[in-house]
Write a protein that holds these residues in place. Structure first.
Motif, mmCIF file in Angstrom:
data_model
loop_
_atom_site.group_PDB
_atom_site.id
_atom_site.type_symbol
_atom_site.label_atom_id
_atom_site.label_comp_id
_atom_site.label_asym_id
_atom_site.label_seq_id
_atom_site.Cartn_x
_atom_site.Cartn_y
_atom_site.Cartn_z
ATOM 1 N N VAL A 1 0.869 -1.180 0.000
ATOM 2 C CA VAL A 1 0.000 0.000 0.000
ATOM 3 C C VAL A 1 0.904 1.227 0.000
ATOM 4 N N VAL A 2 0.526 2.244 -0.771
ATOM 5 C CA VAL A 2 1.286 3.490 -0.821
ATOM 6 C C VAL A 2 0.392 4.619 -0.318
ATOM 7 N N LEU A 3 0.887 5.315 0.693
ATOM 8 C CA LEU A 3 0.201 6.499 1.220
ATOM 9 C C LEU A 3 1.092 7.699 0.957
ATOM 10 N N ALA A 4 0.522 8.768 0.451
ATOM 11 C CA ALA A 4 1.307 9.941 0.081
ATOM 12 C C ALA A 4 0.581 11.206 0.507
ATOM 13 N N SER A 5 1.357 12.206 0.832
ATOM 14 C CA SER A 5 0.771 13.504 1.153
ATOM 15 C C SER A 5 0.298 14.167 -0.130
ATOM 16 N N GLY A 6 -0.530 15.196 0.027
ATOM 17 C CA GLY A 6 -1.111 15.848 -1.133
ATOM 18 C C GLY A 6 -0.229 16.900 -1.765
ATOM 19 N N ASP A 7 0.989 17.105 -1.247
ATOM 20 C CA ASP A 7 1.876 18.120 -1.822
ATOM 21 C C ASP A 7 2.724 17.516 -2.930
ATOM 22 N N ASP A 8 3.625 18.331 -3.490
ATOM 23 C CA ASP A 8 4.484 17.862 -4.576
ATOM 24 C C ASP A 8 5.357 16.693 -4.135
ATOM 25 N N TYR A 9 5.820 16.750 -2.892
ATOM 26 C CA TYR A 9 6.690 15.685 -2.400
ATOM 27 C C TYR A 9 5.981 14.334 -2.454
ATOM 28 N N GLY A 10 4.768 14.269 -1.945
ATOM 29 C CA GLY A 10 4.039 13.002 -1.934
ATOM 30 C C GLY A 10 3.671 12.538 -3.331
ATOM 31 N N GLU B 1 -3.445 5.939 -1.504
ATOM 32 C CA GLU B 1 -4.316 6.974 -0.945
ATOM 33 C C GLU B 1 -3.502 8.234 -0.649
ATOM 34 N N THR B 2 -4.217 9.358 -0.650
ATOM 35 C CA THR B 2 -3.601 10.643 -0.339
ATOM 36 C C THR B 2 -4.002 11.053 1.071
ATOM 37 N N LEU B 3 -3.011 11.320 1.895
ATOM 38 C CA LEU B 3 -3.276 11.715 3.285
ATOM 39 C C LEU B 3 -3.702 13.175 3.318
ATOM 40 N N LEU C 1 -9.326 10.126 7.107
ATOM 41 C CA LEU C 1 -8.345 9.299 7.821
ATOM 42 C C LEU C 1 -8.972 7.991 8.287
ATOM 43 N N GLU C 2 -10.179 8.061 8.814
ATOM 44 C CA GLU C 2 -10.855 6.846 9.270
ATOM 45 C C GLU C 2 -11.060 5.874 8.112
ATOM 46 N N ALA C 3 -11.419 6.420 6.942
ATOM 47 C CA ALA C 3 -11.636 5.555 5.777
ATOM 48 C C ALA C 3 -10.324 4.901 5.321
ATOM 49 N N ILE C 4 -9.227 5.659 5.360
ATOM 50 C CA ILE C 4 -7.934 5.113 4.923
ATOM 51 C C ILE C 4 -7.485 3.986 5.847
ATOM 52 N N VAL C 5 -7.572 4.225 7.155
ATOM 53 C CA VAL C 5 -7.156 3.183 8.106
ATOM 54 C C VAL C 5 -8.087 1.969 8.008
ATOM 55 N N GLY C 6 -9.388 2.219 7.809
ATOM 56 C CA GLY C 6 -10.307 1.100 7.624
ATOM 57 C C GLY C 6 -9.974 0.283 6.391
ATOM 58 N N LYS C 7 -9.548 0.942 5.348
ATOM 59 C CA LYS C 7 -9.137 0.238 4.128
ATOM 60 C C LYS C 7 -7.870 -0.582 4.376
ATOM 61 N N VAL D 1 2.380 -4.384 3.979
ATOM 62 C CA VAL D 1 3.502 -3.448 3.891
ATOM 63 C C VAL D 1 2.937 -2.109 3.408
ATOM 64 N N VAL D 2 3.217 -1.057 4.175
ATOM 65 C CA VAL D 2 2.689 0.271 3.868
ATOM 66 C C VAL D 2 3.862 1.226 3.687
ATOM 67 N N VAL D 3 3.982 1.790 2.486
ATOM 68 C CA VAL D 3 5.020 2.779 2.179
ATOM 69 C C VAL D 3 4.392 4.160 2.293
ATOM 70 N N VAL D 4 5.041 5.052 3.056
ATOM 71 C CA VAL D 4 4.466 6.368 3.336
ATOM 72 C C VAL D 4 5.424 7.452 2.866
ATOM 73 N N PHE D 5 4.953 8.280 1.931
ATOM 74 C CA PHE D 5 5.691 9.459 1.475
ATOM 75 C C PHE D 5 4.943 10.690 1.980
ATOM 76 N N SER D 6 5.494 11.297 2.990
ATOM 77 C CA SER D 6 4.819 12.471 3.541
ATOM 78 C C SER D 6 5.752 13.182 4.507
ATOM 79 N N PRO D 7 5.678 14.508 4.562
ATOM 80 C CA PRO D 7 6.349 15.201 5.668
ATOM 81 C C PRO D 7 5.728 14.761 6.984
ATOM 82 N N GLU D 8 6.520 14.845 8.025
ATOM 83 C CA GLU D 8 6.036 14.336 9.304
ATOM 84 C C GLU D 8 4.836 15.116 9.817
#
Length: 839
Positions: A207-216, A238-240, A257-263, A271-278
């Motif tokens: 699973v890939v989770l990414a922030s909504g900015d350019d970085y993600g 999904e986009t955080l 957020l609830e929907a993403i965690v439920g998914k 395995v969850v890969v997360v691209f996001s500023p902290e």
């Protein structure tokens, strides 16, 4: 900054009405040459910046970013070290001015400030070659989006900009960003290290989770491109939601957020890969803990891989195993003590109309916060800190070269940005055991490390478990990972279990990682290096069992000497050869007797000689077929049969002529005898037969071929041309015609004298030859097994025996056991009796 009030916070009090300087601040150090620093020290700001007025909130309204403060201290530490080093820039004092970029809120104004001169104005000129900005180089900012924003201004002046943590590969485009350098490997290496971790543990369902900015967006897209060629599938992406400046969540963001965690709970991917500023992850992980989502492997991008604030959320150790990608740890002697050292300088108050203090001048809270995390920062090692540290030293070495420094000192010339930039590109020195130089993309090739989060206070909270070398693009030394699973087993994250050897994958749905396993059928095999989704057929000379991963050589089958059928047929042929040889001897010794002469006389030996040669050539059927053996089978045997059958046919015709046609056609009979009609007939038939055989050989090759045994595909039958039965039928067609003629003549002479009545013997030979040949051709047309060769040999031997014993056997019996009938007187009496009956 626009009227919507983009917030800005500055540790240095910048640009009040673009006129008021900030000096004697804790984050300002005067010097001969100034370095500019852009760091993210606070994230949540409410201030509003106008074109001619800067309103700075109080420190208590900020959320401290510990890592940003740590990196800022690293720049200060490096400058102080250089100023205290007599060998580097002697008699030259480096200064600095540092600005809090507030994540991405405050980038343009510091860039313009650093480009301005002492009068705080940036003049518009046609040529900036002799323009001297406030600083000689800028260190930072920390994220790619901010770096691009600042670089768009600085690149116009070729003012050197060294970023310590921006990984976007677009920054390597020197046509667009000619003045940007990096002391951190780019996103290409970050993604490659991450993908190799996934491959090492056979995780192909993530699973890939990414922030909504350019970085993600950019990094998740880059990972998706890289995974497309590595057989790793993304279950979903999904986009955080991005939090508000004060970290509060709107109801819509909370539902998201609830929907993403439920998914995540429902997905089979572990395995969850997360691209996001902290900044966007605090609320997310609180939701993860609230829904009690456990058992996952979290792979952190470099933006939050070593964030001490997130790590301080100790309940995360129940959410699974945390791995991260970050730069290698390089200890910097003395920095841990410097980080929490309080400044001894006084802070004179500025002439301000506002009574509110700002973070530049009253930042004891910043230092107190850093002290609370000092143990974690010390244990974790100086990772990104070394990137800032080496960036400052790179500028110092470039200045050292540009100013022509030696032991006696340096020229304190005016330094233009375009002069310093190429000197930075050329630096090559050793710093704390590491070689510092920039490659053609402007990157410093430091190693990356895979770290694991630990919550044992006595150990490194970010323990290194593997390393990645950008120069070799290889991950190595993966060891000692503590999995948050029963029995410390490696977590499994696969859409479908791996197929067993010899099973092909049948895709299920859209993802190639989801499939069914189907056995490869016999005669096919699975070459996983070539195609996992299709079984390849074996070559014609090979075979395979069900679920095989390779083919094996088929067993070659042909008549061998040690086989029982071969031995039986060869013994039968030997018996025929001996009996025929005995017939030759008997006929030779009684060649002048009436029996031999009535059988054909000298023509008998013309029949017996090919029979003997045919018996002797029977062994060509045994052993691997060759061109010569196939030639013998297709030509020699049929020629031998043709000689024998043509002799029998002409002998039958001759007897009928003597008794029935001599008186009616005396001239014809006279010519038949005078011109040796029997031998002319046999020669003519042989010539015709040779033409047929030659034409057939030209039409079909005599080269041996292989074909699969229909009863056992593991066996490959080595035989003559597969169209051999057609050639056999063509070659025997003339023989069959002669056998029919011989049978007809013999039947016509059934009323002849007993000693000349050979109808039953010739009929037996011809019917047997005709029926056996037709049976053999029919059998070969419908069956192609190894029995064809055995049956072909058996029919050949039986036909030879039919002629040897069926035609010559009774005559030998007469010679040996009834010699009284083998006299001219007996034969004359029989002929006289036949004549008297006819009269």
């Amino acid at each position: 900054m626009g009227p919507k009030g983009r917030a800005a916070c500055s540790l240095l009090f910048l640009l009040q009405a673009l006129a008021e300087p900030v000096e004697n601040s804790e984050f300002f150090l005067p010097g001969d040459y100034l370095l500019g620093g852009l760091f993210t020290l606070h994230a949540n700001v409410k201030g509003i910046v106008h074109l001619n007025y800067l309103k700075v909130p109080k420190c208590k309204e900020y959320e401290m970013k510990v890592l940003g403060y740590n990196l800022m201290q690293a720049m200060r530490f490096a400058v102080e070290e250089i100023n205290n080093d007599s060998s580097l820039l002697p008699d030259v004092l480096l200064g600095y001015e540092m600005v809090d970029s507030c994540y991405m809120s405050n980038n343009v104004q510091p860039a313009l400030y650093f480009l301005s001169q002492d009068d705080y104005f940036l003049p518009i000129q046609e040529d900036y070659s002799h323009y001297v900005p406030r600083v000689v180089a800028i260190i930072g900012p920390d994220n790619s989006e901010s770096v691009k924003t600042v670089a768009n201004f600085l690149s116009l002046f070729l003012l050197p900009q060294i970023t310590y943590s921006a990984i976007d590969d677009e920054l390597g485009n020197k046509g667009r960003f000619p003045a940007v350098l990096r002391t951190v490997p780019g996103a290409d290496h970050q993604m490659e290290a991450m993908v190799q971790v996934l491959q090492h543990f056979r995780w192909n369902w993530i699973v890939v989770l990414a922030s909504g900015d350019d970085y993600g967006r950019e990094n998740s897209h880059l990972l998706s491109q890289r995974l497309a060629h590595r057989d790793i599938c993304i279950a979903f992406q999904e986009t955080l939601p991005t939090p508000q400046p004060n970290q509060t969540m709107t109801p819509q963001d909370q539902e998201r957020l609830e929907a993403i965690v439920g998914k995540l709970q429902q997905s089979t991917a572990r395995v969850v890969v997360v691209f996001s500023p902290e900044l966007a992850l605090h609320n997310f992980f609180h939701e993860v803990l609230r829904q009690n989502f456990t058992g996952a492997v979290w792979i952190a991008s470099e933006s939050w891989a070593i964030d001490p604030v997130l790590h301080n959320l100790t309940e995360l150790q129940h959410a699974g195993t945390f791995l991260g990608i970050t730069t290698q740890s390089v200890p910097i002697p003395g920095f841990s003590e410097f980080r929490v050292r309080r400044s001894q300088l006084g802070r004179p108050a500025l002439n301000r109309s506002s009574g509110g203090a700002n973070c530049n001048q009253e930042c004891d809270t910043c230092l107190n916060t850093t002290e609370s995390f000092n143990s974690i920062l010390t244990l974790s090692g100086e990772r990104v800190v070394y990137s800032v540290y080496s960036a400052v030293y790179a500028v110092a070495h470039a200045l050292h070269s540009l100013l022509g420094c030696n032991q006696g000192g340096c020229r304190k010339d005016v330094v233009y940005p375009w002069q310093l930039l190429p000197e930075i590109w050329k630096v090559n020195f050793t710093l704390l055991g590491h070689q510092i130089f920039f490659n053609e993309q402007g990157d410093l090739s430091l190693h990356l490390e895979i770290i694991q989060w630990q919550w044992d206070l006595s150990q490194n909270p970010f323990r290194s478990v593997a390393s990645y070398q950008p120069s070799k693009r290889r991950l190595k030394h993966i060891h000692d990972i503590s999995w948050n699973t029963p029995n410390n087993t490696v977590p499994v994250s696969m859409c479908s279990k791996n197929c067993q050897p010899g099973q092909k994958k049948k895709p299920v749905g859209l993802h190639p990682c989801c499939f069914e396993c189907i056995d490869c059928l016999p005669g096919t095999f699975l070459n996983q290096t070539s195609d996992e989704f299709d079984c390849q057929p074996c070559p014609s000379s090979e075979w395979s069992h069900r679920k095989d991963t390779s083919c094996f050589k088929r067993q070659l089958a042909f008549l061998e000497w040690d086989e029982a059928p071969t031995i039986a047929v060869v013994m039968l042929a030997a018996l025929g050869f001996l009996s025929t040889l005995a017939i030759v001897i008997i006929f030779w010794r009684h060649v002048q007797t009436p029996v031999v002469r009535s059988a054909g006389g000298p023509m008998c030996f013309l029949m017996l000689a090919p029979l003997l040669m045919a018996y002797m050539a029977v062994p060509v059927y045994v052993g691997p077929p060759t061109v010569s053996s196939c030639l013998f089978r297709q030509a020699f045997f049929t020629l031998c049969f043709t000689v024998c059958i043509s002799c029998i046919t002409v002998r039958s015709f001759q007897i009928v002529c003597v008794f029935k046609m001599a008186r009616r056609l005396p001239r014809v009979y006279s010519c038949w005898g005078r011109y040796h009609g029997p031998y002319v007939f046999v020669a003519s038939v042989m010539m015709l037969k040779m033409v047929i055989v030659a034409g057939n050989m030209l039409a079909t090759t005599t080269m041996p071929t292989t074909r699969v045994d229909p009863d056992d595909p593991r066996i490959l039958i080595l035989s003559c041309n597969p169209n051999y039965h057609r050639g056999l039928l063509i070659n025997t067609s003339l023989d069959l015609l002669l056998s029919v003629l011989g049978f007809g003549f013999a039947y016509t002479g059934k009323e002849l004298p007993t000693n000349y009545n050979e109808a039953k013997f010739i009929t037996f030979c011809m019917i047997f030859y005709f029926s056996s040949s037709v049976f053999l051709c029919t059998f070969m047309a419908v069956y192609s097994g190894v029995l064809v060769t055995i049956l072909d040999l058996l029919v050949t031997v039986l036909n030879l025996l039919g002629i040897s014993l069926g035609y010559f056997g009774p005559k030998c019996y007469m010679i040996l056991f009834h010699p009284e009938r083998n006299t001219p007187a007996y034969f004359n009496s029989v002929i006289q009796g036949y004549t008297m009956r006819k009269d």
